[in-house]
Write a protein that holds these residues in place. Structure first.
Motif, short mmCIF file in Angstrom:
data_model
loop_
_atom_site.label_atom_id
_atom_site.label_comp_id
_atom_site.label_asym_id
_atom_site.label_seq_id
_atom_site.Cartn_x
_atom_site.Cartn_y
_atom_site.Cartn_z
N SER A 94 32.56 36.10 42.72
CA SER A 94 33.90 36.60 43.05
C SER A 94 33.94 38.12 43.22
O SER A 94 34.87 38.64 43.81
N VAL A 95 32.95 38.83 42.67
CA VAL A 95 32.98 40.30 42.75
C VAL A 95 31.78 40.89 43.49
O VAL A 95 31.69 42.11 43.62
N ARG A 96 30.90 40.03 43.97
CA ARG A 96 29.67 40.52 44.60
C ARG A 96 29.95 41.57 45.69
O ARG A 96 29.25 42.57 45.79
N GLU A 116 32.35 48.51 44.22
CA GLU A 116 30.95 48.90 43.99
C GLU A 116 30.02 47.70 43.91
O GLU A 116 28.81 47.85 43.89
N GLY A 117 30.61 46.52 43.76
CA GLY A 117 29.80 45.32 43.54
C GLY A 117 29.59 45.11 42.06
O GLY A 117 30.03 45.90 41.23
N CYS A 118 28.91 44.02 41.74
CA CYS A 118 28.71 43.66 40.33
C CYS A 118 27.34 44.12 39.85
O CYS A 118 26.32 43.70 40.39
N GLY A 119 27.35 44.96 38.82
CA GLY A 119 26.09 45.41 38.25
C GLY A 119 25.88 44.94 36.83
O GLY A 119 24.83 45.17 36.23
N ALA A 120 26.91 44.29 36.26
CA ALA A 120 26.81 43.86 34.87
C ALA A 120 27.62 42.60 34.64
O ALA A 120 28.76 42.49 35.09
N GLY A 148 38.76 46.43 39.18
CA GLY A 148 37.56 45.88 39.80
C GLY A 148 36.83 44.85 38.95
O GLY A 148 35.95 44.15 39.43
N ALA A 149 37.23 44.74 37.67
CA ALA A 149 36.57 43.77 36.79
C ALA A 149 37.01 42.35 37.15
O ALA A 149 38.15 42.13 37.56
N THR A 205 31.50 43.45 35.90
CA THR A 205 31.95 44.80 36.23
C THR A 205 30.81 45.52 36.96
O THR A 205 29.70 45.00 37.05
N ALA A 206 31.10 46.70 37.45
CA ALA A 206 30.06 47.46 38.16
C ALA A 206 28.99 47.96 37.19
O ALA A 206 27.81 48.00 37.53
N HIS A 207 29.42 48.34 35.98
CA HIS A 207 28.49 48.94 35.01
C HIS A 207 28.62 48.27 33.64
O HIS A 207 29.65 47.68 33.32
#
Lengths: 160, 81
Positions: free
Chosen positions: A21-23, A27-31, A77-78, A102-104
């Motif tokens: 859902s956030v790919r 910023e995209g998903c990093g975590a 963004g989460a 989330t991104a980070h």
């Protein structure tokens, strides 16, 4: 990404759904952080045989959606997925699965923690414990959706 | 008017029903419905201060008015997670 179900919970399936859902968002998903609440073998020194969970399904789904909105408000963004099991659960089985994307990394842990604290405060779900020597309903928080202090407390715990 | 009351967990067990119809005079609030319910099921009365309510699947205050045919849920303290 939100469910109240009698079926065993799959953290893998929920994780895949939340990540997808956030790919491509921001910023995209990093975590990805996940939390599983599981049935413990003891409660205040008493041996637990099994638990039964009951929910007001329709309202619980609304509450989970509200928690998603609250999380997105605080952590833009989460993405957040929540699945709660109902029915009879054996020791070691998962009663709740939460996945935050989330991104980070720091925010993923915070969103996960925030979600479980809010579930404990306002989700219309009840735990009935069956012991070797009796049974008891667990009664925790009195739900007050207007209680902004409760929400602030959950945020404080999440960000500690 | 008549409303449908839904009960959960310990409240459901104490009342011996998960759903029941309660008759209240117009106008009424969720609190009116609760008091009428406690006449039918006196075992619920001790929960007065610990109960939350939802009208038509929306959290509501006990002072909120109810209408004929509404679905009024009373919730004991929660313990999910």
């Amino acid at each position: 990404m939100l469910a109240v179900t009698r079926a065993p919970l799959s953290v893998d399936a929920l994780t895949a759904e939340v990540e997808a859902s956030v790919r491509t968002r921001g910023e995209g998903c990093g975590a990805l952080a996940s939390f599983l609440g599981v049935v413990r073998a003891t409660h205040q020194g008493r041996a637990v045989r099994y638990l039964e969970y009951e929910a007001f399904d329709a309202l619980a789904l609304k509450v989970f959606a509200q928690i998603q909105v609250e999380a997105a408000d605080r952590w833009p963004g989460a993405a957040l997925g929540i699945a709660h099991r109902v029915g009879r659960l054996a020791i070691g089985e998962a009663s709740v699965a939460i996945v935050a994307a989330t991104a980070h990394r720091a925010e993923a842990f915070q969103v996960c923690r925030y979600a479980i604290e809010r579930i404990k405060q306002i989700a219309p779900v009840w735990k009935h414990e069956f012991f070797e020597d009796g049974e008891a309903w667990v009664e925790g928080a009195i739900v007050n959706p207007d209680d902004h202090a409760a929400r602030a407390r959950a945020l404080e715990i999440a960000c500690a | 008017m008549r409303v449908t009351v839904r009960l959960f967990a310990r409240l459901r067990e104490l009342a011996g029903a998960e759903s029941l119809t309660v008759e209240v005079p117009t106008p009424a609030t969720a609190a009116t419905v609760w008091r009428a319910l406690c006449v039918t099921a006196p075992a619920l009365a001790p929960f007065e201060r610990a109960v939350s309510c939802a009208i038509n699947t929306n959290f509501s205050r006990m002072s909120q008015p109810v209408a004929d045919g509404d679905d009024v849920a009373f919730l004991p303290p929660v313990s999910g997670g």
